[in-house]
Design a protein around this motif. Structure first.
Motif, PDB file in Angstrom:
ATOM      1  N   TRP A  66      -0.635  79.937 -21.963  1.00 13.37           N
ATOM      2  CA  TRP A  66      -0.776  80.726 -23.162  1.00 13.37           C
ATOM      3  C   TRP A  66       0.150  79.996 -24.279  1.00 13.37           C
ATOM      4  N   ASP A  99       2.486  80.264 -27.546  1.00 11.80           N
ATOM      5  CA  ASP A  99       3.312  81.386 -28.172  1.00 11.80           C
ATOM      6  C   ASP A  99       2.838  82.563 -28.840  1.00 11.80           C
ATOM      7  N   GLU A 100       1.794  82.001 -29.794  1.00 16.10           N
ATOM      8  CA  GLU A 100       0.903  82.973 -30.483  1.00 16.10           C
ATOM      9  C   GLU A 100       0.182  83.965 -29.634  1.00 16.10           C
ATOM     10  N   LYS A 101      -0.369  83.303 -28.399  1.00 15.70           N
ATOM     11  CA  LYS A 101      -1.154  84.321 -27.697  1.00 15.70           C
ATOM     12  C   LYS A 101      -0.270  85.320 -26.683  1.00 15.70           C
ATOM     13  N   ILE A 102       0.725  84.835 -26.516  1.00 11.96           N
ATOM     14  CA  ILE A 102       1.798  85.922 -25.914  1.00 11.96           C
ATOM     15  C   ILE A 102       2.099  86.888 -26.929  1.00 11.96           C
ATOM     16  N   GLN A 103       2.357  86.579 -28.058  1.00 19.26           N
ATOM     17  CA  GLN A 103       2.838  87.634 -29.018  1.00 19.26           C
ATOM     18  C   GLN A 103       1.478  88.456 -29.300  1.00 19.26           C
ATOM     19  N   GLU A 104       0.343  87.851 -29.420  1.00 21.66           N
ATOM     20  CA  GLU A 104      -0.852  88.756 -29.509  1.00 21.66           C
ATOM     21  C   GLU A 104      -0.946  89.817 -28.418  1.00 21.66           C
ATOM     22  N   GLU A 105      -0.576  89.279 -27.424  1.00 15.26           N
ATOM     23  CA  GLU A 105      -0.996  90.159 -25.917  1.00 15.26           C
ATOM     24  C   GLU A 105       0.229  91.136 -25.879  1.00 15.26           C
ATOM     25  N   LEU A 106       1.583  90.916 -26.397  1.00 15.49           N
ATOM     26  CA  LEU A 106       2.552  91.882 -26.443  1.00 15.49           C
ATOM     27  C   LEU A 106       2.092  92.846 -27.522  1.00 15.49           C
ATOM     28  N   ASP A 107       1.827  92.422 -28.691  1.00 14.63           N
ATOM     29  CA  ASP A 107       1.218  93.508 -29.948  1.00 14.63           C
ATOM     30  C   ASP A 107       0.298  94.404 -29.426  1.00 14.63           C
ATOM     31  N   ARG A 116       1.888  96.879 -26.774  1.00 17.54           N
ATOM     32  CA  ARG A 116       2.443  97.674 -27.652  1.00 17.54           C
ATOM     33  C   ARG A 116       1.721  98.586 -28.060  1.00 17.54           C
TER      34      ARG A 116
END
Length: 93
Positions: A56, A58-66, A69
């Motif tokens: 993944w 960094d953008e995909k990781i952030q999307e998944e975290l969002d 959440r």
């Protein structure tokens, strides 16, 4: 050589050696998970998903975290309110 500690990864030697070590790690992890009580199928699924997550961005990781959440907050709110809350612009009864 692959060394991973505290989220930091060190890689040494050539690509073929590293790929061989990664394969050995995946196989070893599957065996470990089965010994811990996971079915072979579930262990394979977990190792495969983990490998995919390693690709993944960094953008995909952030999307998944969002996403997680939002999902978690929605679940907590539903537990507190005792009913489904807004999802997709409509209230669920």
């Amino acid at each position: 050589m692959i060394k991973c500690e505290g989220g930091k990864v060190e890689l040494e030697e050539d690509a073929n050696k590293l790929l061989s070590e990664l394969t050995a790690i995946c196989r070893g992890l599957r065996v470990f998970l089965v010994k811990e009580g996971y079915s072979k199928e579930k262990a394979d699924e977990l190792v495969s998903e983990s490998a995919q997550m390693g690709l993944w961005t960094d953008e995909k990781i952030q999307e998944e975290l969002d996403r997680l959440r939002t999902e978690t907050l929605r679940t907590f709110a539903e537990l507190i309110l005792g009913r489904k809350i807004f999802e997709g612009g409509k209230e669920n009864d």
